[in-house]
Write an enzyme that holds these catalytic residues in place. Structure first.
Site, PDB file in Angstrom:
ATOM      1  N   GLU A  97     -11.770  -3.782  -2.715  1.00 46.67           N
ATOM      2  CA  GLU A  97     -10.843  -2.776  -3.221  1.00 46.67           C
ATOM      3  C   GLU A  97     -10.662  -2.936  -4.733  1.00 46.67           C
ATOM      4  O   GLU A  97     -10.001  -3.855  -5.184  1.00 46.67           O
ATOM      5  CB  GLU A  97      -9.492  -2.911  -2.513  1.00 46.67           C
ATOM      6  CG  GLU A  97      -9.572  -2.878  -0.994  1.00 46.67           C
ATOM      7  CD  GLU A  97      -8.359  -3.528  -0.367  1.00 46.67           C
ATOM      8  OE1 GLU A  97      -7.230  -3.025  -0.607  1.00 46.67           O
ATOM      9  OE2 GLU A  97      -8.518  -4.541   0.342  1.00 46.67           O
ATOM     10  N   HIS A 138       0.806  -1.231   0.000  1.00 46.01           N
ATOM     11  CA  HIS A 138       0.000   0.000   0.000  1.00 46.01           C
ATOM     12  C   HIS A 138       0.840   1.283   0.000  1.00 46.01           C
ATOM     13  O   HIS A 138       0.515   2.265   0.676  1.00 46.01           O
ATOM     14  CB  HIS A 138      -0.955   0.005   1.194  1.00 46.01           C
ATOM     15  CG  HIS A 138      -2.037  -1.034   1.109  1.00 46.01           C
ATOM     16  ND1 HIS A 138      -2.459  -1.582  -0.084  1.00 46.01           N
ATOM     17  CD2 HIS A 138      -2.790  -1.631   2.079  1.00 46.01           C
ATOM     18  CE1 HIS A 138      -3.437  -2.459   0.155  1.00 46.01           C
ATOM     19  NE2 HIS A 138      -3.647  -2.513   1.451  1.00 46.01           N
ATOM     20  N   HIS A 187      -9.852   1.923   0.637  1.00 41.25           N
ATOM     21  CA  HIS A 187      -9.747   0.747   1.505  1.00 41.25           C
ATOM     22  C   HIS A 187     -10.831   0.748   2.581  1.00 41.25           C
ATOM     23  O   HIS A 187     -10.556   0.469   3.747  1.00 41.25           O
ATOM     24  CB  HIS A 187      -8.362   0.713   2.152  1.00 41.25           C
ATOM     25  CG  HIS A 187      -7.924  -0.652   2.601  1.00 41.25           C
ATOM     26  ND1 HIS A 187      -8.576  -1.360   3.583  1.00 41.25           N
ATOM     27  CD2 HIS A 187      -6.891  -1.442   2.194  1.00 41.25           C
ATOM     28  CE1 HIS A 187      -7.948  -2.507   3.789  1.00 41.25           C
ATOM     29  NE2 HIS A 187      -6.929  -2.579   2.947  1.00 41.25           N
TER      30      HIS A 187
END
Length: 340
Positions: free
Chosen positions: A301, A109, A181
């Site tokens: 996601e 991420h 997210h």
């Protein structure tokens, strides 16, 4: 009815003392709160089949809750690269770039300080229906090449659906993969485990993973496996996997159906459409975050595939000067009496 965009209110401070503000959007029965810290989708309030409203994303009442949370990324914008890059490295145009290894041996991420930990600039969207967030990620930030200028616009349409549009440009070749997210619980945040929700995903394939959640080969058929959500069924638990959308496209104006989530208790339905080629299903088995325990929220996601910079057989995540990254995902809300 036009969208009500409430003037931003102070919502706390980032760890470095930068003020954080909350923007509230309301239209057609949907009420959304967005923080400029991390681009966080703090709340989404929608009615159930009886008209009773509840917040259907997991979140916290103040900025400190997000900063101190041991399970990060609640509701946040993720970048530069959502999901994992194996070994914390990739090679582009013959040059290897080293990234933080913040998830075992992988970069997850965007690294140690991804876009979820930045305070974004915020302003009303040009069409008056939402809020536009923007930031500049300098060349070399978290090891990624190129100066990347990014925007994300949250807006509500006439039906009360939430549309997130991502755009980015760069001054040097780089890789980009952006997503949101949020953890969804259609029974309402804090109502308990979400494993009883029914899920449908328009995906005939999934990317097989090793023990470090990195793809091991080409997409594999879901038929006959626990990854087959082509017909609605209970979500259950034990998922942190990328599904290859059958009709997903990338970088085009049109979006395709990706997933539908239904809570039989409240009757609420969430429908996801996207221009992205994949969607990551994460059932939150491991997290223990303040008031929320394992499996109390389901992340859907929309994104490109994990480790794409190291996988030339996957849809490309490379962005070059003169090009524009554009991605659109829409979350529609409704109710049903008999399920989906």
């Amino acid at each position: 009815m036009t969208t009500a965009v409430t003037a931003p209110e102070r919502a706390g401070s980032a760890p470095d003392g930068t003020p954080v503000h909350r923007w509230v959007l309301e239209r057609a029965g949907t009420r959304v709160a967005v923080l400029d810290y991390g681009g966080i989708l703090q709340s989404v309030e929608v009615p159930d089949r009886d008209g009773v409203r509840a917040d259907v994303v997991l979140g916290f009442g103040d900025v400190a809750g997000y900063v101190d949370c041991p399970s990060p990324y609640f509701g946040a914008l993720i970048g530069r690269y959502a999901n994992r890059i194996a070994g914390g490295a990739f090679t582009l145009d013959g040059r290897t770039y080293r990234l933080p290894r913040n998830n075992g041996t992988n970069c997850l991420h965007g690294g140690e300080r991804g876009f979820d930990k930045r305070v974004w600039d915020a302003e009303p969207a040009a069409d008056g229906h939402g809020v536009r967030l923007s930031l500049v990620s300098p060349d070399g930030e978290e090891g990624f090449p190129g100066r990347l200028a990014v925007s994300a616009t949250y807006a509500l349409d006439a039906a009360g659906a939430l549309r997130i549009e991502y755009r980015a440009v760069t001054d040097a070749p780089t890789v980009v993969n952006l997503t949101n997210h949020s953890y969804w619980n259609l029974g309402g945040a804090g109502s308990g485990r979400a494993g009883g929700h029914r899920l449908r995903i328009a995906a005939g394939h999934v990317t097989p993973l090793d023990g470090d959640s990195v793809p091991t080969g080409p997409p594999a058929p879901v038929a006959g496996t626990r990854f087959d959500f082509r017909e609605p069924r209970e979500v259950g638990s034990g998922y942190d996997h990328n599904f290859v959308l059958d009709q997903g496209t990338s970088g085009t104006p049109g979006a395709s159906f990706a997933a539908e989530l239904y809570d039989p208790v409240s009757g609420r339905v969430l429908t996801v459409t996207t221009t992205e080629p994949g969607i990551q299903l994460y059932t939150g088995d491991a997290f223990d975050a303040g008031p929320f325990g394992p499996c109390e929220g389901i992340a859907l996601e929309t994104q490109h595939f994990p480790d794409s910079p190291n996988r030339p057989d996957f849809p490309s995540t490379v962005l070059r000067p003169g090009e524009e990254f554009r991605s659109v995902t829409t979350y529609g809300f409704g109710t049903a009496d008999d399920g989906v």
